[in-house]
Design an enzyme around this catalytic site. Structure first.
Site, PDB file in Angstrom:
ATOM      1  N   MET A  18       0.129   2.999  -3.125  1.00 22.54           N
ATOM      2  CA  MET A  18      -0.759   1.886  -2.802  1.00 22.54           C
ATOM      3  C   MET A  18      -0.165   1.107  -1.628  1.00 22.54           C
ATOM      4  O   MET A  18       0.090   1.698  -0.624  1.00 22.54           O
ATOM      5  CB  MET A  18      -0.979   1.017  -4.042  1.00 22.54           C
ATOM      6  CG  MET A  18      -1.768   1.764  -5.119  1.00 22.54           C
ATOM      7  SD  MET A  18      -3.388   2.262  -4.515  1.00 22.54           S
ATOM      8  CE  MET A  18      -4.017   3.172  -5.886  1.00 22.54           C
ATOM      9  N   CYS A  19       0.073  -0.165  -1.686  1.00 24.58           N
ATOM     10  CA  CYS A  19       0.696  -0.951  -0.609  1.00 24.58           C
ATOM     11  C   CYS A  19       0.025  -2.323  -0.513  1.00 24.58           C
ATOM     12  O   CYS A  19      -1.134  -2.498  -0.890  1.00 24.58           O
ATOM     13  CB  CYS A  19       0.611  -0.316   0.783  1.00 24.58           C
ATOM     14  SG  CYS A  19       1.260   1.365   0.873  1.00 24.58           S
ATOM     15  N   THR A  20       0.771  -3.280   0.048  1.00 20.89           N
ATOM     16  CA  THR A  20       0.255  -4.607   0.368  1.00 20.89           C
ATOM     17  C   THR A  20       0.669  -4.934   1.791  1.00 20.89           C
ATOM     18  O   THR A  20       1.784  -4.620   2.201  1.00 20.89           O
ATOM     19  CB  THR A  20       0.828  -5.672  -0.589  1.00 20.89           C
ATOM     20  OG1 THR A  20       0.552  -5.302  -1.944  1.00 20.89           O
ATOM     21  CG2 THR A  20       0.225  -7.042  -0.314  1.00 20.89           C
TER      22      THR A  20
END
Length: 328
Positions: free
Chosen positions: A1-3
């Site tokens: 995923m990631c932010t």
């Protein structure tokens, strides 16, 4: 995923920051792509040449696969997963530039110098569906971009083409689409940093156990919607950063709230999904900061300290083991 998120400092520095969350060990390194370097797209075999040098986190797989980076004109970009929503062209369209999804960061940083330039050039861009051999899958991606104006864009590939959004919150995570995330923020307008006052209920004088009562309802899980809300809240109420160093520190501090330790998230295939690295890049200075899961010390590479006209890409070896500053 990631932010991913962006910040502006009091002295008008602009940083783009991101976490890289993935189950497969990516084995990335900081890599410099010089000016006038030729690479061939997997979409049609056509040769492309970089107009602008850039530096970012990547891995050599025939071509170099970049997950994020910043170029000499102050344009920065990060690719994040967009599963269930990303849709690409099945065939090549005539009279357009053709690339595959995992080449977008390379393409945009090598030929664009600003967000306006990006908006213009993607009109003639076709992203063709093609698997990344390393993962044996088509990478479902969307992208966040920033430049020295302090503005931000989100680009999402959908069934009816590339959607370009002005990203006013300066935050991006994963699925659903960007517009859904922005709409979802309306559910959290009551969250605030200030402590709530004591209150009388049922004849009882009630007061909070401790600080933070105003943040009750702020989502704390690792899902993309929750990370988006959490990042927007923390960015909105962040103490202003005076300069680049303070801004970089603030970006790492915010993203620490989204960092996934090993074992906290397990995929359907029983793989450990975790934050492999966190990076922060400054559009004005060309500084690229990062730390890995196993070494939390911030390391830095400066784009402009290198020969941008060198003949081949340059790989920077980072210290992988934890670095501890001993005081005695």
């Amino acid at each position: 995923m990631c932010t991913s998120l962006t910040l502006e400092t009091a002295d008008r520095k602009h940083v783009l920051a991101r976490t890289m969350d993935f189950a497969f060990q990516l084995g990335t390194e900081v890599i410099l792509y010089p000016r006038r370097y030729s690479w061939n797209s997997e979409a049609d075999g056509r040769a492309h040449q970089t107009q602008y040098a850039f530096i970012g986190m990547g891995r050599k797989l025939g071509n170099i696969l970049f997950a994020d980076g910043i170029n000499e004109s102050g344009l920065s970009c990060a690719a994040l997963y967009f599963p269930g929503y990303a849709e690409y062209e099945k065939t090549i369209r005539e009279d357009t530039v053709h690339i595959v999804p995992h080449e977008f960061v390379t393409w945009v940083l090598s030929v664009c110098q600003s967000l306006e330039d990006v908006k213009e050039k993607i009109r003639s861009l076709t992203i063709v569906e093609k698997k990344l051999d390393l993962l044996d899958t088509v990478l479902p991606l969307h992208w966040i971009l920033s430049d020295r104006t302090g503005r931000n864009l989100t680009i999402e590939p959908r069934a009816d083409g590339l959607k370009v959004y002005d990203n006013q919150p300066g935050v991006m995570t994963n699925s659903p689409d960007f517009i859904w995330h922005v709409t979802n923020l309306q559910q959290y307008t009551g969250i605030r940093p200030k402590q709530l006052e004591s209150k009388e209920m049922g004849g009882l004088a009630l007061s909070a156990f401790g600080q933070g009562l105003g943040t009750v309802g702020l989502p704390g899980d690792y899902t993309p919607p929750s990370r988006f809300v959490r990042a927007v809240y923390l960015k909105e109420h962040l103490e202003p950063a005076a300069d680049e160093t303070k801004g970089v520190t603030a970006a790492f501090q915010i993203l620490a709230n989204m960092t996934i330790p090993k074992g906290a998230v397990i995929t359907e295939e029983d793989e450990i999904h975790y934050t492999q690295y966190t990076s922060v890049m400054c559009n004005e200075t060309g500084n690229y900061y990062f730390h890995h899961y196993d070494n939390r010390q911030i390391q830095k590479v400066n784009l402009f300290h290198e020969d941008l006209d060198c003949l081949e890409p340059k790989v920077f070896s980072a210290k992988a083991e934890e670095s501890i500053h001993e005081l005695n």
